[in-house]
Design a protein around this motif. Structure first.
Motif, PDB file in Angstrom:
ATOM      1  N   ALA A   5      71.419 108.973 116.194  1.00 53.06           N
ATOM      2  CA  ALA A   5      70.059 108.818 116.735  1.00 53.06           C
ATOM      3  C   ALA A   5      69.085 109.695 115.966  1.00 53.06           C
ATOM      4  O   ALA A   5      67.955 109.282 115.675  1.00 53.06           O
ATOM      5  N   ALA A   6      69.541 110.900 115.629  1.00 51.71           N
ATOM      6  CA  ALA A   6      68.680 111.805 114.857  1.00 51.71           C
ATOM      7  C   ALA A   6      68.327 111.153 113.526  1.00 51.71           C
ATOM      8  O   ALA A   6      67.189 111.211 113.066  1.00 51.71           O
ATOM      9  N   LYS A   7      69.339 110.508 112.938  1.00 47.59           N
ATOM     10  CA  LYS A   7      69.124 109.836 111.654  1.00 47.59           C
ATOM     11  C   LYS A   7      68.187 108.631 111.820  1.00 47.59           C
ATOM     12  O   LYS A   7      67.252 108.452 111.044  1.00 47.59           O
ATOM     13  N   LEU A   8      68.438 107.845 112.844  1.00 49.58           N
ATOM     14  CA  LEU A   8      67.594 106.670 113.103  1.00 49.58           C
ATOM     15  C   LEU A   8      66.151 107.076 113.280  1.00 49.58           C
ATOM     16  O   LEU A   8      65.233 106.357 112.914  1.00 49.58           O
ATOM     17  N   ASN A   9      65.981 108.242 113.861  1.00 44.03           N
ATOM     18  CA  ASN A   9      64.622 108.697 114.126  1.00 44.03           C
ATOM     19  C   ASN A   9      64.038 109.441 112.937  1.00 44.03           C
ATOM     20  O   ASN A   9      62.958 110.007 113.024  1.00 44.03           O
ATOM     21  N   GLY A  10      64.782 109.456 111.848  1.00 39.25           N
ATOM     22  CA  GLY A  10      64.291 110.081 110.633  1.00 39.25           C
ATOM     23  C   GLY A  10      64.056 111.569 110.767  1.00 39.25           C
ATOM     24  O   GLY A  10      63.208 112.151 110.091  1.00 39.25           O
ATOM     25  N   GLY A  11      64.795 112.216 111.691  1.00 39.47           N
ATOM     26  CA  GLY A  11      64.641 113.659 111.855  1.00 39.47           C
ATOM     27  C   GLY A  11      63.321 114.064 112.477  1.00 39.47           C
ATOM     28  O   GLY A  11      62.957 115.229 112.491  1.00 39.47           O
ATOM     29  N   LYS A  12      62.607 113.075 113.001  1.00 39.73           N
ATOM     30  CA  LYS A  12      61.329 113.409 113.643  1.00 39.73           C
ATOM     31  C   LYS A  12      61.576 113.882 115.072  1.00 39.73           C
ATOM     32  O   LYS A  12      62.496 113.419 115.728  1.00 39.73           O
ATOM     33  N   GLY A  13      60.776 114.765 115.528  1.00 35.03           N
ATOM     34  CA  GLY A  13      60.981 115.295 116.867  1.00 35.03           C
ATOM     35  C   GLY A  13      60.049 114.691 117.898  1.00 35.03           C
ATOM     36  O   GLY A  13      59.917 115.207 118.983  1.00 35.03           O
TER      37      GLY A  13
END
Lengths: 157, 715, 210
Positions: A146-154
């Motif tokens: 999920a972190a990857k899917l979200n491109g590391g955005k918070g």
């Protein structure tokens, strides 16, 4: 009267302010995605977001939630497409599935505050959520995905 | 009676137009019909004229993956993907027979060929119907994604368009199953269609049932197990706003009948809180003197008895052993609780002679009086008057094989006109059983001068599962359930005697995932290790020497040897342990690697788990099950059991009866063996090898032998 | 009990050097260790008395090391729990501010007030551990070490004498005496504790030898 804003909808409830939020959500409003597991803040099945924080609704009184914003698993995304939901599906995480509303709601706060968590960060965030089926290895994998899917955005909701 | 029930199902399964049903008769013969009411058989496929295809899953989804794996068997042969069909969970309807249950890791191993056969027969009859319609050769037609296609002309008819023609044709008796090399679903990593429902809160578990006008109830049960209700005073309870009614409700657990006091209210929270104001008086029947510590001492004394022989090979009393060729050990395991995360619950509505039930159960057909057991008698309803809604199960692990909580909820529902949802608190779930019984094991082994195992005895001392569940159990006989797997191991030992000493117990006990294999494997496979060291042999070699003949167990061990690079030396303080276990549910083996640290703590570096399945449906799901089994096994080893003090369970909730958490899990590698042979189960075989493999690894690393569960990962 | 680091700021301090020498002599004479370096506003009415101060601290120490105080002043980053001060189940971490991490923030379970029933989370609106940069560890500290730590502004949340005294009435500190059912209270009543705490501080904040 208790006023709860759940998944952006306002509910006026005639309940005892002492009633835990869990039962107001499940039995009064009818949102059963949030689960009862232990009743004493041990298992995390009942995690919902109260003003963005992953509170345990089994010990959070309606009084505390009065006029506050609550998000339940049903409101995490419109189309089951929050990065965590996508990742949970991609990694086939659940077995019985009972704990996963709480797991996902907890993980959502983790990712918001730490867009690319390590295994240790995941332990620090998720050790409060019990999975009796033992899907923990997949929960880890899915959070990383999920972190990857979200491109590391918070900026997760 | 049967007709009424069948009509009931048919009414609830109304189709829009013409429909073809395909399935099995009770004799196991393939059958099809356009009109379900005309004949009594269990349909597994429904093809409607519209093209809509429905596959029926008779195995309650308890997390083991049958919502995908069971229909996958049919879909593979029917040439449809699971995205193209509707999967319906059956609800114990009479029509679907007595095998609507999930237990014993049996769903796939018992259905692998029969379900494929149904799918293949449907495919063949549809091809035949198309060929007839087009007046072409059957061999020129093939099935693909819900249609039959004529290869030469590319003409295409959907299954729905062919049902009328197909209905006129005979089903093949022995349809040709697909060559596995053409499998599109079986053996492939597949998505489970229940997963999206479990990530957005839409999966409906038993506890999620919403019935209009529903009330909620809790039941206050005797704190001392075995206590009988003398009287209660609900005066103060009735004053609480929201409390509707207080009354007694009977709960039947196997041979035990208990009466509790039900508080029915407008919310679970109100009902549960009202328990504090309830005054109850119990006759403890002397059971308040029961303590786990005393009982364990009692079992140790019983261990001196000879016991009843379950299996005897050769003659262990007539083996000439060299001096010092003899070893004896005693192993102990605790009572434990199932701790499914979804608390026990059941919603019921009684209307005169009819009852409607919403719950999560492993045994749908038993609830409706179609399967084993006599629950319908216990609740006093004719089977045709019981309607069940079998919902997703938030963990079974054997606890939901028992129907006690359903019986109790129906009895609570009899107190009012409204539907009532009875919910057990976590404390209720922890304290009232049925539990996994403890087993104590006395083991003896004899080694030849060459260090070969030539005599072996395993005596189990324990309460009896059968005695707890069945009044007709003959206590002079061996309870085979308590000897599970002991005599089934493939080791070639010329002299063997396994026996059973039954201990009386007043507490209800029941299977717990992998049943007795979860305890006796710890004793037996640890003891095999002890014997290996006694014989000054490598534990892997020692085992393989006992497996001269080809066997699945040998294959598992050889695979473990290879995957673990068994002979590779680990640093000082680290060690490897191996164990293998075969039992009714299947076969698995594990190698565990541990490191013992200077501060005496032990860490598990990795677990290599091999499961032999013969054939696999969804490898990804198997890996998930195996990871979960190891984690559940580790929890059972390192977390406490259930202890009785003055007749009451001393543990309450996850704070004193903890489960493993994400920060405590080891690295787990899973390998699936699928080189044909007997199709074996998935859900349980991952558990039994873990505890002994861990204990063996700790011994290899440290020289310390753990013979009692639970133990902490501290030397 | 807790020390709240967030409230305390640097304040103008007045050195206690006036009586430094006297204290040193007394300390030596009474087999008490070094002088407490409390550089803060000097309450003029105080009479230093190392015996009385150390005696008071020994009582204070029993309170501070009771589970109700020590459990949230752990040596590691995981709070302790229960009368046996075991590591808190589910291993919640301190976090930078002492309020937990991610999905395991203290207030996710610990409500503004005690939750009803046995073994439920005790509550306080300000439930937290000392922050990561000021851990104020009690666990494992000897009376000597703890006394020294408590009066060292670098280790006590920058509190001067007055702030230390006021801290006895901090809401979270006081909640140690309202721990919820099933939890043992500290060995002194809050009033006794406060009195003894003040006595220790006012009489010179001496540290026992060990």
């Amino acid at each position: 009267m208790i006023s709860l804003t759940v998944n952006q909808k306002i509910y006026q409830l005639d309940v005892d302010p002492e009633m835990p939020l869990l039962w107001a959500l499940r039995e009064v409003i009818g949102l059963t995605g949030t689960k009862f597991g232990c009743g004493v803040a041990q298992c995390g099945a009942c995690v919902v977001h109260l003003n963005g924080e992953a509170v345990r609704s089994c010990v959070t009184k309606c009084d505390r939630a009065n006029h506050q914003a609550i998000t339940t698993i049903e409101g995490l995304s419109k189309n089951n497409d929050h990065p965590l939901q996508l990742a949970w599906n991609e990694e086939n995480v659940p077995q019985c599935g009972y704990c996963h509303s709480g797991q996902i709601m907890s993980a959502a706060v983790l990712l918001r505050e730490n867009p690319s968590p390590t295994d240790q960060d995941i332990d620090d965030a998720m050790a409060g959520n019990i999975c009796r089926c033992g899907t923990y290895p997949r929960i880890r994998k899915a959070i990383h995905l999920a972190a990857k899917l979200n491109g590391g955005k918070g900026d997760l909701k | 009676m049967e007709d009424i029930s069948r009509r009931h199902f048919i009414a609830s399964a109304t189709t829009a137009g013409l429909a073809l049903w395909l399935g099995l008769t009770s004799e196991g013969n393939l059958y099809k019909a356009l009109d379900l009411a005309s004949v009594n058989f269990s349909p597994f496929i429904l093809i409607e004229a519209s093209g809509q295809i429905t596959l029926f899953n008779t195995k309650p989804e308890i997390g083991q993956g049958t919502f995908q794996s069971f229909p996958a068997l049919i879909a593979e042969e029917l040439e449809v993907s699971l995205d193209e069909v509707t999967i319906k969970q059956t609800n114990g309807e009479y029509q679907f027979g007595n095998a609507q249950r999930s237990g014993g890791s049996a769903s796939i191993r018992n259905s692998y060929l029969p379900m494929r056969k149904i799918g293949a027969a449907a495919r063949e009859v549809l091809i035949k119907a198309a060929a007839k319609t087009w007046n072409v050769l059957e061999s020129e037609c093939f099935a693909q994604r819900g249609s039959i296609i004529h290869a030469l002309t590319e003409r295409k008819l959907s299954y729905g368009a062919l049902i009328q023609e197909a209905a006129k044709l005979d089903l093949p008796e022995n349809p040709k199953l697909k060559d596995p090399k053409y499998f599109k679903i079986l053996g492939k990593m597949s998505k489970r269609p229940d997963i999206p429902l479990k990530t957005n809160g839409s999966a409906e578990f038993g506890i999620d049932a919403i019935v209009p006008g529903m009330l909620y109830a809790v039941v206050y049960r005797s704190p001392v197990i075995g206590g009988t209700l003398k009287s209660f005073d609900a005066t103060e309870v009735m004053k609480i706003p929201g409390v509707v009614k207080v009354g007694t409700a009977e709960r039947i657990v196997g041979v035990y009948n208990y009466t509790g006091v039900a508080i029915i209210a407008t919310s679970y929270w109100i009902a549960n809180k009202a328990k504090e104001k309830l005054i109850t008086h119990w006759d403890n029947n002397g059971f308040d003197k029961f303590n786990t510590l005393d009982y364990e001492a009692h079992l140790r004394v019983l261990a001196k008895q000879a016991g009843i022989v379950e299996k005897s090979v050769g003659n262990v009393d007539d083996v000439n052993l060299p001096p010092n060729g003899y070893l004896e050990a005693f192993y102990e395991t605790p009572i434990i609780a199932h701790h499914a995360l979804e608390p026990l619950n059941c919603t019921a509505q009684v209307k005169k002679d009819k009852v409607e039930i919403w719950t999560s159960t492993q045994v749908s057909s038993a609830v409706t009086g179609k399967g084993a057991g006599d629950m319908h008698v216990q609740i006093g309803f004719a089977p045709e008057n019981i309607t069940l809604h079998s919902l997703f199960v938030g963990g079974g692990f054997g606890r939901r094989l028992s129907m006690d909580y359903i019986v109790e909820a129906v009895n609570v529902a009899k107190l009012v006109e409204q539907p009532v949802k009875v919910i057990w608190s976590r404390e209720d779930c922890t304290q009232h059983g049925p539990f996994r019984p403890m087993t104590f094991s006395k083991l003896k082994g004899g080694l030849s001068a060459e260090g070969k195992l030539i005599s072996f005895e395993h005596k189990v001392i324990s309460p009896s599962l059968q005695q707890s569940r069945d009044n007709s159990f003959d206590p002079s006989k061996v309870d085979l359930a308590m000897m599970e797997g002991i005599s089934e191991q493939a080791y070639e030992i010329p002299n063997m005697r396994n026996s059973y000493v039954r201990a009386d117990l007043h507490i209800p006990v029941s299977p717990w995932r992998s049943v007795t294999s979860s305890t006796v494997s710890f004793a037996q496979e640890s003891f095999i290790d002890e014997l290996a060291y006694k014989a000054k042999k490598d534990p892997m070699d020692f085992r393989l020497e006992l497996l001269q003949k080809p066997s699945d167990a040998k294959k598992v061990l050889l695979k473990l040897k290879e995957l673990s690079q068994w002979y590779t030396k680990l640093p000082k303080g680290s060690g490897k342990g191996v164990a293998v276990w075969e039992f009714f549910a299947g076969l698995g083996g594990q190698v565990v690697e541990v490191t013992c640290h200077k501060d005496k703590t032990i860490t598990i570096d990795r677990v290599i788990a091999v499961i032999d399945l013969g054939e696999v449906v969804n490898p990804d799901n198997v890996i998930n099950q195996m990871e979960g089994s190891v984690i559940m096994g580790l929890g059972a080893v390192t977390k406490g059991g259930i202890n009785f003090v003055n007749g009451k369970v001393a543990e309450h909730n996850f704070y004193d009866s903890p489960l493993l958490r994400v920060n405590e899990i080891p690295k787990i590698e899973v390998h699936i063996l699928t080189d044909g042979g007997k199709v074996k189960g998935v859900g349980e075989p991952g558990l039994p090898p873990f505890a002994p493999a861990l204990a063996n690894a700790i011994f290899a690393a440290s020289g310390k032998r753990f013979r009692k569960l639970p133990f902490k990962l501290i030397l | 009990m807790k020390f709240s680091a967030h409230k305390s700021g640097y304040k103008k301090t007045i050195a206690l050097s006036v009586i430094f020498l006297a204290i040193t002599i007394m300390a030596l004479a009474l087999n008490v260790t070094e002088t407490p370096p409390l550089n803060k506003r000097s309450p003029t009415k105080i009479l230093k008395d190392s015996i009385a101060s150390v005696t008071a601290f020994k009582k204070v120490y029993r309170v501070l090391m009771s589970p109700r105080c020590m459990n949230c002043h752990p040596a590691g980053d995981i709070p302790l729990q229960g009368d046996d001060s075991h590591l808190h189940t589910m291993s919640p971490k301190r976090g930078l501010e002492g309020k937990g991490l991610y999905a395991m923030k203290c207030s996710n379970c610990h409500q503004p007030s005690n939750s009803p029933g046995l073994h439920t989370p005790p509550g306080n609106p300000n439930w937290h551990l000392p922050p990561a940069n000021m851990k104020m560890i009690f666990q494992g500290r000897s009376p000597y070490e703890l006394a020294k730590q408590l009066i060292d502004k670098k280790q006590n949340g920058h509190k001067d004498l007055q702030q230390l005294i006021e801290h006895a009435d901090d809401g979270l500190v006081r909640s140690a005496w309202n721990p919820g059912p099933g939890r043992t209270k500290p060995p002194l009543s809050h009033a006794e504790f406060k009195k003894t705490w003040k006595e220790w501080l006012y009489k010179g904040a001496y540290a026992p030898k060990k």
